[in-house]
Motif scaffolding. Structure first.
Motif, PDB file in Angstrom:
ATOM      1  N   MET A   1       0.847  -1.191   0.000  1.00  0.00           N
ATOM      2  CA  MET A   1       0.000   0.000   0.000  1.00  0.00           C
ATOM      3  C   MET A   1       0.888   1.249   0.000  1.00  0.00           C
ATOM      4  SD  MET A   1      -2.948   1.135   2.732  1.00  0.00           S
ATOM      5  CE  MET A   1      -3.939  -0.289   2.343  1.00  0.00           C
ATOM      6  N   ASN A   2       0.495   2.251  -0.738  1.00  0.00           N
ATOM      7  CA  ASN A   2       1.274   3.485  -0.816  1.00  0.00           C
ATOM      8  C   ASN A   2       0.746   4.514   0.178  1.00  0.00           C
ATOM      9  OD1 ASN A   2       2.776   5.670  -1.491  1.00  0.00           O
ATOM     10  ND2 ASN A   2       1.949   5.909  -3.556  1.00  0.00           N
ATOM     11  N   TYR A   3       1.570   4.854   1.176  1.00  0.00           N
ATOM     12  CA  TYR A   3       1.159   5.802   2.214  1.00  0.00           C
ATOM     13  C   TYR A   3       1.689   7.211   1.944  1.00  0.00           C
ATOM     14  CZ  TYR A   3       0.298   1.547   4.908  1.00  0.00           C
ATOM     15  OH  TYR A   3      -0.148   0.343   5.344  1.00  0.00           O
ATOM     16  N   GLN A   4       2.459   7.376   0.892  1.00  0.00           N
ATOM     17  CA  GLN A   4       3.220   8.594   0.729  1.00  0.00           C
ATOM     18  C   GLN A   4       2.340   9.848   0.689  1.00  0.00           C
ATOM     19  OE1 GLN A   4       6.539   8.656   0.815  1.00  0.00           O
ATOM     20  NE2 GLN A   4       6.463  10.886   0.784  1.00  0.00           N
ATOM     21  N   ASN A   5       1.234   9.794  -0.063  1.00  0.00           N
ATOM     22  CA  ASN A   5       0.414  10.986  -0.239  1.00  0.00           C
ATOM     23  C   ASN A   5      -0.253  11.442   1.048  1.00  0.00           C
ATOM     24  OD1 ASN A   5       1.042  11.100  -2.942  1.00  0.00           O
ATOM     25  ND2 ASN A   5      -0.715   9.844  -3.571  1.00  0.00           N
ATOM     26  N   ASP A   6      -0.515  10.509   1.967  1.00  0.00           N
ATOM     27  CA  ASP A   6      -1.204  10.838   3.209  1.00  0.00           C
ATOM     28  C   ASP A   6      -0.272  10.904   4.408  1.00  0.00           C
ATOM     29  OD1 ASP A   6      -3.729  10.962   2.002  1.00  0.00           O
ATOM     30  OD2 ASP A   6      -3.930   8.785   2.095  1.00  0.00           O
ATOM     31  N   GLN A   7       1.012  10.671   4.202  1.00  0.00           N
ATOM     32  CA  GLN A   7       1.939  10.652   5.336  1.00  0.00           C
ATOM     33  C   GLN A   7       2.231  12.072   5.794  1.00  0.00           C
ATOM     34  OE1 GLN A   7       5.256   7.893   5.138  1.00  0.00           O
ATOM     35  NE2 GLN A   7       6.605   9.458   6.006  1.00  0.00           N
ATOM     36  N   TYR A   8       2.155  12.290   7.097  1.00  0.00           N
ATOM     37  CA  TYR A   8       2.363  13.628   7.659  1.00  0.00           C
ATOM     38  C   TYR A   8       3.844  13.886   7.864  1.00  0.00           C
ATOM     39  CZ  TYR A   8       2.357  17.485  10.946  1.00  0.00           C
ATOM     40  OH  TYR A   8       2.595  18.686  11.567  1.00  0.00           O
ATOM     41  N   GLN A   9       4.303  15.030   7.347  1.00  0.00           N
ATOM     42  CA  GLN A   9       5.698  15.423   7.495  1.00  0.00           C
ATOM     43  C   GLN A   9       5.750  16.884   7.956  1.00  0.00           C
ATOM     44  OE1 GLN A   9       7.183  14.562   3.516  1.00  0.00           O
ATOM     45  NE2 GLN A   9       7.965  12.582   4.192  1.00  0.00           N
ATOM     46  N   PRO A  10       6.024  17.136   9.250  1.00  0.00           N
ATOM     47  CA  PRO A  10       6.062  18.515   9.757  1.00  0.00           C
ATOM     48  C   PRO A  10       7.240  19.283   9.191  1.00  0.00           C
ATOM     49  CG  PRO A  10       6.856  16.979  11.406  1.00  0.00           C
ATOM     50  CD  PRO A  10       6.314  16.146  10.283  1.00  0.00           C
ATOM     51  N   ASN A  11       7.081  20.606   9.128  1.00  0.00           N
ATOM     52  CA  ASN A  11       8.149  21.469   8.639  1.00  0.00           C
ATOM     53  C   ASN A  11       9.319  21.435   9.604  1.00  0.00           C
ATOM     54  OD1 ASN A  11       9.727  23.725   7.737  1.00  0.00           O
ATOM     55  ND2 ASN A  11       7.896  24.491   6.726  1.00  0.00           N
ATOM     56  N   SER A  12      10.527  21.330   9.080  1.00  0.00           N
ATOM     57  CA  SER A  12      11.716  21.274   9.926  1.00  0.00           C
ATOM     58  C   SER A  12      12.551  22.547   9.874  1.00  0.00           C
ATOM     59  CB  SER A  12      12.590  20.081   9.516  1.00  0.00           C
ATOM     60  OG  SER A  12      12.980  20.189   8.162  1.00  0.00           O
ATOM     61  N   GLN A  13      12.091  23.560   9.134  1.00  0.00           N
ATOM     62  CA  GLN A  13      12.832  24.812   9.026  1.00  0.00           C
ATOM     63  C   GLN A  13      12.305  25.796  10.062  1.00  0.00           C
ATOM     64  OE1 GLN A  13      13.006  26.408   5.069  1.00  0.00           O
ATOM     65  NE2 GLN A  13      14.000  28.310   5.707  1.00  0.00           N
ATOM     66  N   PHE A  14      13.095  26.080  11.104  1.00  0.00           N
ATOM     67  CA  PHE A  14      12.632  26.862  12.248  1.00  0.00           C
ATOM     68  C   PHE A  14      12.123  28.242  11.849  1.00  0.00           C
ATOM     69  CE2 PHE A  14      13.298  29.596  16.006  1.00  0.00           C
ATOM     70  CZ  PHE A  14      12.522  28.903  16.917  1.00  0.00           C
ATOM     71  N   SER A  15      12.737  28.865  10.862  1.00  0.00           N
ATOM     72  CA  SER A  15      12.375  30.229  10.477  1.00  0.00           C
ATOM     73  C   SER A  15      10.962  30.338   9.939  1.00  0.00           C
ATOM     74  CB  SER A  15      13.364  30.768   9.435  1.00  0.00           C
ATOM     75  OG  SER A  15      13.325  29.994   8.250  1.00  0.00           O
ATOM     76  N   VAL A  16      10.399  29.235   9.475  1.00  0.00           N
ATOM     77  CA  VAL A  16       9.038  29.286   8.931  1.00  0.00           C
ATOM     78  C   VAL A  16       8.034  28.562   9.825  1.00  0.00           C
ATOM     79  CG1 VAL A  16       9.817  29.560   6.559  1.00  0.00           C
ATOM     80  CG2 VAL A  16       9.468  27.253   7.469  1.00  0.00           C
ATOM     81  N   PHE A  17       8.441  28.223  11.041  1.00  0.00           N
ATOM     82  CA  PHE A  17       7.479  27.659  11.990  1.00  0.00           C
ATOM     83  C   PHE A  17       6.370  28.680  12.230  1.00  0.00           C
ATOM     84  CE2 PHE A  17      10.267  24.462  14.572  1.00  0.00           C
ATOM     85  CZ  PHE A  17      10.534  23.784  13.402  1.00  0.00           C
ATOM     86  N   PRO A  18       5.134  28.235  12.442  1.00  0.00           N
ATOM     87  CA  PRO A  18       4.078  29.185  12.809  1.00  0.00           C
ATOM     88  C   PRO A  18       4.405  29.865  14.138  1.00  0.00           C
ATOM     89  CG  PRO A  18       3.330  26.911  13.050  1.00  0.00           C
ATOM     90  CD  PRO A  18       4.636  26.855  12.343  1.00  0.00           C
ATOM     91  N   THR A  19       3.892  31.072  14.313  1.00  0.00           N
ATOM     92  CA  THR A  19       4.308  31.960  15.403  1.00  0.00           C
ATOM     93  C   THR A  19       4.161  31.350  16.791  1.00  0.00           C
ATOM     94  OG1 THR A  19       3.709  33.869  14.054  1.00  0.00           O
ATOM     95  CG2 THR A  19       3.966  34.239  16.423  1.00  0.00           C
ATOM     96  N   ALA A  20       2.982  30.817  17.106  1.00  0.00           N
ATOM     97  CA  ALA A  20       2.733  30.319  18.466  1.00  0.00           C
ATOM     98  C   ALA A  20       3.636  29.132  18.797  1.00  0.00           C
ATOM     99  CB  ALA A  20       1.267  29.936  18.625  1.00  0.00           C
ATOM    100  N   VAL A  21       3.744  28.188  17.886  1.00  0.00           N
ATOM    101  CA  VAL A  21       4.606  27.031  18.125  1.00  0.00           C
ATOM    102  C   VAL A  21       6.045  27.478  18.334  1.00  0.00           C
ATOM    103  CG1 VAL A  21       5.626  24.989  17.045  1.00  0.00           C
ATOM    104  CG2 VAL A  21       3.161  25.336  16.954  1.00  0.00           C
ATOM    105  N   LYS A  22       6.512  28.392  17.497  1.00  0.00           N
ATOM    106  CA  LYS A  22       7.878  28.879  17.618  1.00  0.00           C
ATOM    107  C   LYS A  22       8.104  29.536  18.978  1.00  0.00           C
ATOM    108  CE  LYS A  22       9.713  31.047  14.117  1.00  0.00           C
ATOM    109  NZ  LYS A  22      10.037  32.095  13.117  1.00  0.00           N
ATOM    110  N   ASN A  23       7.185  30.408  19.388  1.00  0.00           N
ATOM    111  CA  ASN A  23       7.340  31.103  20.673  1.00  0.00           C
ATOM    112  C   ASN A  23       7.278  30.142  21.846  1.00  0.00           C
ATOM    113  OD1 ASN A  23       7.630  33.601  19.430  1.00  0.00           O
ATOM    114  ND2 ASN A  23       5.457  34.115  19.614  1.00  0.00           N
ATOM    115  N   LEU A  24       6.401  29.148  21.788  1.00  0.00           N
ATOM    116  CA  LEU A  24       6.309  28.169  22.867  1.00  0.00           C
ATOM    117  C   LEU A  24       7.585  27.346  22.972  1.00  0.00           C
ATOM    118  CD1 LEU A  24       2.619  26.967  22.394  1.00  0.00           C
ATOM    119  CD2 LEU A  24       3.538  28.164  24.394  1.00  0.00           C
ATOM    120  N   LEU A  25       8.159  26.986  21.852  1.00  0.00           N
ATOM    121  CA  LEU A  25       9.421  26.239  21.863  1.00  0.00           C
ATOM    122  C   LEU A  25      10.535  27.069  22.505  1.00  0.00           C
ATOM    123  CD1 LEU A  25       9.381  24.655  18.277  1.00  0.00           C
ATOM    124  CD2 LEU A  25       9.001  23.464  20.439  1.00  0.00           C
TER     125      LEU A  25
END
Length: 206
Positions: free
Chosen positions: A1-25
């Protein structure tokens, strides 16, 4: 079965993290550094940890402040890893304001449940309650996205992942099999998260 299209991959580039997540980190990391400074660390812990009501040390701000204190590197690493992994998708979908409100309400809700159900005269620390709320939100908003586990390294749908974690926390909380782990706080975060999502009437994309 091909999971690639539905597999979740979070962004790993800190500069483009969304604001709240970045500030909480950032805030959690800075507080963790403070906790490891002699003198300051004990002060932060005594003042900011969530102490039981009967301890005489409880303060009104502790249901918020305890979220930023962690007991050790493994504790903060896994909490911030989960915040990074799942929080990005939720904040990008909901927006920073709603995400921030959700994060703190689930964290405070977790504290309330912990205070009600746990009588041990020890404090509670960590963002786990809010993180479990985010995990619950991810499972509700993106139920069919695949998450690849570390151990074992197999893909599993988010809805099943959340259900398994919730079941484990409930079992451990009832049986008391994990000393020192705030299982009821984790469940509280999930409960308040579910209630808030239903109250807001939020639906999954598409």
């Amino acid at each position: 079965m091909n999971y690639q299209n539905d597999q979740y991959q979070p962004n790993s580039q800190f500069s483009v993290f969304p604001t709240a997540v970045k500030n909480l980190l950032i805030i959690n990391a800075l507080v963790f550094i403070g906790l490891n400074i002699p003198g300051l660390g004990n002060f932060l812990y005594q003042l900011g940890a969530l102490w039981p009501l009967e301890s005489g040390k409880f303060e009104i701000w502790q249901p918020v402040s305890y979220l930023f204190l962690h007991a050790g590197f493994a504790h903060i690493f896994f909490n911030l890893f989960a915040l990074w992994m799942f929080g990005q998708a939720i904040e990008n979908y909901w927006g920073s304001k709603r995400f921030t409100i959700y994060y703190f309400i689930t964290g405070i809700g977790a504290a309330i449940i912990q205070l009600i159900f746990v009588n041990a005269n020890v404090p509670t620390v960590g963002a786990s309650g809010a993180v479990y709320g985010i995990l619950l939100a991810f499972g509700m908003m993106f139920p069919n996205r695949y998450i690849v586990l570390l151990i074992p390294p197999i893909p599993i749908k988010a809805k099943y992942f959340v259900a398994i974690f919730g079941g484990i926390e409930l079992m451990n909380g009832v049986l008391g099999t994990q000393a020192g782990v705030a299982n009821f706080a984790h469940l509280g975060g999930m409960f308040f998260g579910y209630a808030l999502i239903k109250f807001w009437g939020l639906k999954r994309p598409g």
